[in-house]
Design a protein around this motif. Structure first.
Motif: not given
Length: 481
Positions: A61-71
């Motif tokens: 999901s876009g949210a899951a990919r976004g979590d990586y970018l936040f990290k």
């Protein structure tokens, strides 16, 4: 001295060539480190890794990919000082500017991490009352990214972050001059735990790795920032094999100083736009168009401000302008200064390589100001990419707009005026992708589209919401019950 390696399929790997390239500090000529002189075999391995990872990455999901970018953003922020020091040592940018650029990289990552929760399609009414029609955006697949040395954190991140959030995998070739800074950025992606193959870095020459990216059938899209000459070569190669491409290239950016301009603000903006980062940015102020009635007053203030610029090693306290990024870049700048003299422009300030104990080991050029420049001179037409400005007088705004448009480029332009009518005419008549009022030509906010007109770009836009246009394709879906 540390030898850095490529990053392929979640691992740090030396090049199969066994060869490396020295990275030199342009302020001191000390060796900062070594990076691989990679081969097509290295590139093939990176593309293979990205190809194998693309379906599973796109399936998140876009949210899951976004979590990586936040990290990644948090890791980059925690290492901001170290990465900024590395950037200054590699390409000469002052430490405060390098810190600011790295902080911008953090902000870009967080911006695109949030994009993972935004819409990626629209519902479209169908003429069939029993049907449902909508669009969705899908990733290109493997994206090849080729970046320059002048913004070694911000530009790679503003390409990689949207590529990743929209579901693509990445193979990046950073500039050899700043490949160590790039490696330290990629370390943040690695430690954030991105799946193997989602992001890959291969360093090496443009003739081998750059051309390899352009011609590789496993790469669906190419995003490039650099010279217009190389950009046109990339466009031809991409068109021949049907790859999508995005080019951001040169600029010959004008600032217009109107008769009613606030001269203090205009001088401050001109100095900052022309000489910060040693003039080594595509949006740097290169041409200064000044109303003839206030020209002398403006020039007097400009010269006074230029005399106060402190030049030196970007890691030293109080240094405002560092060296050119390399000896070759310095020689290019000096050659344009000689051309200006030969063409008959009046050298008002600077124009020399700095020498003396603190400068002898570096590639320093004085801030340089030419007056009485004709718009057809080479120094008024060609991108110099150094601390050189050409002053061109005008008699009215119509002439100023004509002069502003009198180049092959159209990246950025600015005007200093208090007249609302002049502002509106400037916005409509100047051929530039970025127009700024009472502000320097350089600089664009990360959430805004960025790109140029004419030979400055492929007429695409980077950054902000506009990035989705390049990194995805639209799929139209028709569902009949």
């Amino acid at each position: 001295m540390k030898a850095y390696t490529n990053y392929i399929s979640g691992e740090w790997r030396p090049s199969v060539s066994g060869n490396s390239k020295k990275v030199i500090n342009p302020a001191t000529q000390e060796v900062v480190g070594h990076t691989p002189a990679s081969t097509v075999e290295d590139l093939d391995a990176a593309v293979q890794a990205a190809s194998e990872a693309k379906d599973s990455w796109a399936g998140l999901s876009g949210a899951a990919r976004g979590d990586y970018l936040f990290k990644v953003a948090n890791l980059l922020e925690s290492r901001l000082g170290d990465i900024a020091v590395t950037m200054t040592r590699e390409m000469g940018k002052t430490f405060p500017e390098a810190k600011g650029e790295t902080a911008r990289g953090v902000a870009i990552l967080r911006y695109y991490a949030g994009e993972g929760m935004r819409k990626v399609g629209d519902v479209i009414p169908s003429t069939d009352s029993e049907a449902f029609m909508f669009t969705k955006r899908v990733p290109l697949g493997v994206v090849g990214i080729i970046t320059p040395w002048n913004f070694p954190v911000a530009i790679p991140i503003w390409k990689m972050a949207p590529a990743l959030i929209y579901g693509n995998t990445v193979v990046i070739k950073p500039a050899s001059e700043t490949a160590i800074t790039a490696a330290k950025v990629i370390e943040c992606f690695h430690e954030a735990g991105l799946p193997k193959g989602v992001i890959n870095m291969v360093t090496g020459s443009g003739s081998v790795i750059g051309n390899g990216i352009v011609n590789h059938t496993g790469i669906a899209g190419i995003s490039f920032t650099g010279s217009d000459v190389v950009g046109k070569q990339i466009a031809r190669g991409a068109v021949e094999r049907g790859a999508k491409f995005q080019l951001e290239m040169g600029g010959k950016n004008p600032v217009i100083i109107s008769e009613d301009a606030d001269l203090e603000k205009a001088v401050e903006g001109t100095i900052s736009g022309a000489f910060r980062s040693t003039g080594q940015k595509c949006t740097a102020t290169s041409r200064v168009l000044v109303h003839r009635n206030i020209k002398q007053a403006f020039v007097d203030k400009l010269l006074s401000a230029s005399e106060s610029i402190k030049i030196g090693n970007g890691l030293e306290e109080g240094v405002w302008m560092g060296p050119c990024s390399s000896e070759a870049q310095m020689e290019t700048v000096l050659s344009y200064i000689e051309k200006g003299k030969e063409e008959g422009a009046k050298l008002l300030f600077g124009g020399n390589r700095l020498t003396g104990s603190e400068y002898d080991q570096g590639f320093y050029v004085e801030p340089t100001i030419f007056d009485d420049v004709d718009s057809k001179m080479q120094i008024a037409q060609e991108e110099i990419f150094g601390p050189v400005i050409a002053i061109i007088p005008f008699d009215d705004l119509d002439e100023a707009f004509t002069l502003a448009n009198d180049t092959q480029f159209g990246l950025s332009a600015s005007i200093y005026t208090e007249n609302v009518s002049a502002m509106l005419k400037f916005i409509d008549r100047v051929d530039a992708g970025l127009v700024r009022i009472n502000a320097e030509t350089a600089g664009v906010e990360l959430q805004a589209p960025f790109g140029g007109m004419k030979s400055s770009s492929s007429h695409s836009r980077e950054q902000g919401e506009a990035a989705i246009e390049f990194y995805t394709s639209i799929k139209t879906v028709f569902v009949k019950g």
